[in-house]
Motif scaffolding. Sequence first.
Motif, PDB file in Angstrom:
ATOM      1  N   TYR A 145       0.812  -1.217   0.000  1.00 49.40           N
ATOM      2  CA  TYR A 145       0.000   0.000   0.000  1.00 49.40           C
ATOM      3  C   TYR A 145       0.847   1.269   0.000  1.00 49.40           C
ATOM      4  CZ  TYR A 145      -4.544  -2.258   0.401  1.00 49.40           C
ATOM      5  OH  TYR A 145      -5.680  -2.984   0.133  1.00 49.40           O
ATOM      6  N   GLN A 146       2.104   1.174   0.455  1.00 50.06           N
ATOM      7  CA  GLN A 146       2.965   2.349   0.372  1.00 50.06           C
ATOM      8  C   GLN A 146       3.208   2.736  -1.078  1.00 50.06           C
ATOM      9  OE1 GLN A 146       7.347   2.523   1.390  1.00 50.06           O
ATOM     10  NE2 GLN A 146       6.535   3.506   3.212  1.00 50.06           N
ATOM     11  N   GLY A 147       3.143   1.731  -1.961  1.00 50.08           N
ATOM     12  CA  GLY A 147       3.299   2.013  -3.378  1.00 50.08           C
ATOM     13  C   GLY A 147       2.170   2.858  -3.943  1.00 50.08           C
ATOM     14  N   LEU A 148       1.029   2.916  -3.234  1.00 48.86           N
ATOM     15  CA  LEU A 148      -0.096   3.722  -3.705  1.00 48.86           C
ATOM     16  C   LEU A 148      -0.013   5.179  -3.248  1.00 48.86           C
ATOM     17  CD1 LEU A 148      -3.260   1.459  -3.276  1.00 48.86           C
ATOM     18  CD2 LEU A 148      -2.021   2.012  -5.373  1.00 48.86           C
ATOM     19  N   SER A 149       0.942   5.485  -2.364  1.00 52.28           N
ATOM     20  CA  SER A 149       1.002   6.828  -1.785  1.00 52.28           C
ATOM     21  C   SER A 149       1.070   7.918  -2.845  1.00 52.28           C
ATOM     22  CB  SER A 149       2.213   6.947  -0.854  1.00 52.28           C
ATOM     23  OG  SER A 149       2.037   6.183   0.300  1.00 52.28           O
ATOM     24  N   ALA A 150       1.974   7.742  -3.802  1.00 52.24           N
ATOM     25  CA  ALA A 150       2.144   8.780  -4.823  1.00 52.24           C
ATOM     26  C   ALA A 150       0.857   8.994  -5.606  1.00 52.24           C
ATOM     27  CB  ALA A 150       3.291   8.412  -5.765  1.00 52.24           C
ATOM     28  N   PHE A 219      -7.717  -1.490  -9.775  1.00 53.58           N
ATOM     29  CA  PHE A 219      -8.405  -0.211  -9.910  1.00 53.58           C
ATOM     30  C   PHE A 219      -7.385   0.928 -10.062  1.00 53.58           C
ATOM     31  CE2 PHE A 219     -10.227   3.692  -8.157  1.00 53.58           C
ATOM     32  CZ  PHE A 219     -11.405   3.783  -8.878  1.00 53.58           C
ATOM     33  N   ALA A 220      -6.302   0.859  -9.285  1.00 54.20           N
ATOM     34  CA  ALA A 220      -5.269   1.903  -9.373  1.00 54.20           C
ATOM     35  C   ALA A 220      -4.618   1.917 -10.753  1.00 54.20           C
ATOM     36  CB  ALA A 220      -4.214   1.677  -8.288  1.00 54.20           C
ATOM     37  N   VAL A 221      -4.309   0.722 -11.288  1.00 49.59           N
ATOM     38  CA  VAL A 221      -3.702   0.643 -12.620  1.00 49.59           C
ATOM     39  C   VAL A 221      -4.675   1.151 -13.681  1.00 49.59           C
ATOM     40  CG1 VAL A 221      -2.843  -0.930 -14.399  1.00 49.59           C
ATOM     41  CG2 VAL A 221      -2.118  -1.223 -12.032  1.00 49.59           C
ATOM     42  N   PHE A 222      -5.942   0.740 -13.582  1.00 47.81           N
ATOM     43  CA  PHE A 222      -6.949   1.150 -14.570  1.00 47.81           C
ATOM     44  C   PHE A 222      -7.100   2.667 -14.598  1.00 47.81           C
ATOM     45  CE2 PHE A 222     -11.424   2.403 -15.227  1.00 47.81           C
ATOM     46  CZ  PHE A 222     -11.567   2.020 -16.552  1.00 47.81           C
ATOM     47  N   THR A 223      -7.201   3.288 -13.419  1.00 42.63           N
ATOM     48  CA  THR A 223      -7.384   4.737 -13.385  1.00 42.63           C
ATOM     49  C   THR A 223      -6.119   5.478 -13.797  1.00 42.63           C
ATOM     50  OG1 THR A 223      -6.918   4.672 -10.996  1.00 42.63           O
ATOM     51  CG2 THR A 223      -9.233   4.709 -11.686  1.00 42.63           C
ATOM     52  N   SER A 224      -4.944   4.880 -13.531  1.00 46.32           N
ATOM     53  CA  SER A 224      -3.693   5.511 -13.958  1.00 46.32           C
ATOM     54  C   SER A 224      -3.562   5.488 -15.474  1.00 46.32           C
ATOM     55  CB  SER A 224      -2.490   4.797 -13.319  1.00 46.32           C
ATOM     56  OG  SER A 224      -2.520   4.910 -11.916  1.00 46.32           O
ATOM     57  N   LEU A 225      -3.838   4.325 -16.074  1.00 48.39           N
ATOM     58  CA  LEU A 225      -3.786   4.225 -17.532  1.00 48.39           C
ATOM     59  C   LEU A 225      -4.877   5.078 -18.167  1.00 48.39           C
ATOM     60  CD1 LEU A 225      -3.146   0.392 -17.953  1.00 48.39           C
ATOM     61  CD2 LEU A 225      -1.510   2.246 -18.320  1.00 48.39           C
ATOM     62  N   GLY A 226      -6.047   5.139 -17.493  1.00 47.87           N
ATOM     63  CA  GLY A 226      -7.132   5.949 -18.014  1.00 47.87           C
ATOM     64  C   GLY A 226      -6.797   7.428 -18.022  1.00 47.87           C
ATOM     65  N   SER A 227      -6.041   7.885 -17.016  1.00 47.47           N
ATOM     66  CA  SER A 227      -5.673   9.293 -16.964  1.00 47.47           C
ATOM     67  C   SER A 227      -4.676   9.650 -18.049  1.00 47.47           C
ATOM     68  CB  SER A 227      -5.083   9.633 -15.590  1.00 47.47           C
ATOM     69  OG  SER A 227      -3.867   8.941 -15.380  1.00 47.47           O
ATOM     70  N   PRO A 234      -9.229  12.660 -12.097  1.00 44.25           N
ATOM     71  CA  PRO A 234      -8.490  12.247 -10.890  1.00 44.25           C
ATOM     72  C   PRO A 234      -9.420  12.033  -9.700  1.00 44.25           C
ATOM     73  CG  PRO A 234      -7.386  14.098 -11.955  1.00 44.25           C
ATOM     74  CD  PRO A 234      -8.716  13.936 -12.630  1.00 44.25           C
ATOM     75  N   LEU A 235     -10.518  12.779  -9.646  1.00 47.72           N
ATOM     76  CA  LEU A 235     -11.470  12.637  -8.547  1.00 47.72           C
ATOM     77  C   LEU A 235     -12.081  11.239  -8.535  1.00 47.72           C
ATOM     78  CD1 LEU A 235     -12.926  13.989  -6.200  1.00 47.72           C
ATOM     79  CD2 LEU A 235     -14.667  14.782  -7.813  1.00 47.72           C
ATOM     80  N   THR A 236     -12.317  10.685  -9.728  1.00 44.79           N
ATOM     81  CA  THR A 236     -12.849   9.321  -9.820  1.00 44.79           C
ATOM     82  C   THR A 236     -11.884   8.326  -9.198  1.00 44.79           C
ATOM     83  OG1 THR A 236     -14.010   9.875 -11.874  1.00 44.79           O
ATOM     84  CG2 THR A 236     -13.669   7.526 -11.403  1.00 44.79           C
ATOM     85  N   GLY A 237     -10.613   8.467  -9.544  1.00 44.00           N
ATOM     86  CA  GLY A 237      -9.600   7.583  -8.985  1.00 44.00           C
ATOM     87  C   GLY A 237      -9.464   7.744  -7.489  1.00 44.00           C
ATOM     88  N   LEU A 238      -9.519   8.979  -7.007  1.00 42.42           N
ATOM     89  CA  LEU A 238      -9.355   9.238  -5.577  1.00 42.42           C
ATOM     90  C   LEU A 238     -10.497   8.645  -4.765  1.00 42.42           C
ATOM     91  CD1 LEU A 238      -7.928  10.651  -3.227  1.00 42.42           C
ATOM     92  CD2 LEU A 238      -9.215  12.720  -3.784  1.00 42.42           C
ATOM     93  N   VAL A 239     -11.727   8.887  -5.186  1.00 46.44           N
ATOM     94  CA  VAL A 239     -12.884   8.361  -4.462  1.00 46.44           C
ATOM     95  C   VAL A 239     -12.864   6.830  -4.451  1.00 46.44           C
ATOM     96  CG1 VAL A 239     -15.406   8.171  -4.459  1.00 46.44           C
ATOM     97  CG2 VAL A 239     -14.318  10.387  -4.919  1.00 46.44           C
TER      98      VAL A 239
END
Length: 506
Positions: A145-150, A219-227, A234-239
């Motif tokens: 989960y530390q990898g998700l910090s950024a 979900f993190a990978v999907f929203t990162s590639l989507g951005s 970004p709000l979608t990914g954050l929520v």
Amino acid sequence: MSSRALQWLSLVGIIWLQSINGTSFNFPSYSSQFKHQLSMSQLQLNNLAFASDAGKLFGFVSGFAANSLPLWLVLVIGSSLGLVGYGIQYLFIINQLHDPSYWVIFLLTVLAGNSICWINTVCYIVAIRNFKAHRHVAVGISTSYQGLSAKIYTDIVESMFSKRSSKRTETFLLLNSVLPLGVCVFVSPLVRVHVVEEQGGMEIGVFLIFMITIATGFFAVFTSLGSISTKLSPLTGLVGILVFLLLPLAVAVAENVKRKTEQPEKHRGGVEAAMEEIGAKEMLKRMNFWLHFGVYFFGATLGLVFLNNLGQIAESRRSSGVSSLVSLSSSFGFFGRLTPSLLDHFFPGKLMKSKPGWMVALLGAMCGGFFLLLWPTDTSLCTSTAIIAGCTGAITSIAVSVTTELFGADNFSINHNLVVANIPLGSFLFGSLAGFLYRNQVPAGAGKCVGVECYRAVFLIWGCLCLVGTLLALVLFARTRSFYSTKRRMVEDSPPLHVLPLSLVS
């Protein structure tokens, strides 16, 4: 509330702590703006990245503190150091404090970098002591989960401001200073060592945690590639990430209402204590320690230096998606950290036969990632970033297990802080090399270098250094082969606790 439910709540607590503890990982998102606002040279900026890592030189202090102070106090001390380190920088940026000296900024960054060690130490201690039979799972999941910090920090900032806003840098610094302190205070009642007599019957909970963690990563990978490709909000990914961070609570709740009459499952582990307990002084005399140190130095540390320079590398290639790249690296780093514990738990003694052997494969893939960067395309940049971030995360996770298996769990808080002390050394050497070679490519009269040539020599050298790490990993693999073979047989036979011959771990 049952002791088993409190045990799972402690895991939820350290998951939340780790998800906001990677403050240094979001440095590439605002490094270019920071450089311009404080009129720094590229070499000075690289030295700031080193300063953050230099805080780990004093990480052993947090290990000693955790052995004598309550864990909640260790959390408060660590997060307070971050509050001071990043908070004063924030005041400089918003002109509440004037004319900052570069060396003041440097020392504040060292202080902020050290704060991470205190929170990490608490998380490792709780994971190892509360989940003795599943320590590799607890450490692997929480560390991932530390990898998700950024990504979390970047999504927060991008939800508030556009990519060209001048307020981005100050917002990153403000979040870095106050968010860890707030979360530490909030979760400190949960993050405690709980004595749980029966460590069996946890397979369902472990499975659920893995499924939640994997879903979070996807979900993190999907929203990162989507951005990057579709400009996903970004709000979608954050929520979404915040929702996924709440899901592990369901496991703790389920454990609290589960009937106590269920028959405990026979745990196949039992061999986690099959190790020699070695103190720091004795560990420093072991050849295996220096090989382990070198593998981390030319592996995870080298990868971290690349990620620290990601903002400048993207800028030199005229890439406008620096924040998206940082989110991408964060997401793949998350999966990299998670995968070793996932394989080790579901395929014990099979796919993860030797952790140094896996390090050999990961370092080989990292070499390919560095050499792929020589191609001047956005695709090669994204692919290489994903490979290097994933391998760096995996090596970081595996290194925790290797330290525990080869040198024991009792002195882990000090021993592993000595292993990761190589990070500031590598950050200084590799980062200074990158800055020096970059500066030589800057045209006369120009303030920055643009083009694939800016970092070509750097990538070649880093790829070759990664090969050196691969060779060291091969030597460590050969030296520990008997140890891991014996350990694997013990897992397969599932006997009671044993102690391996001391000669196997020396």
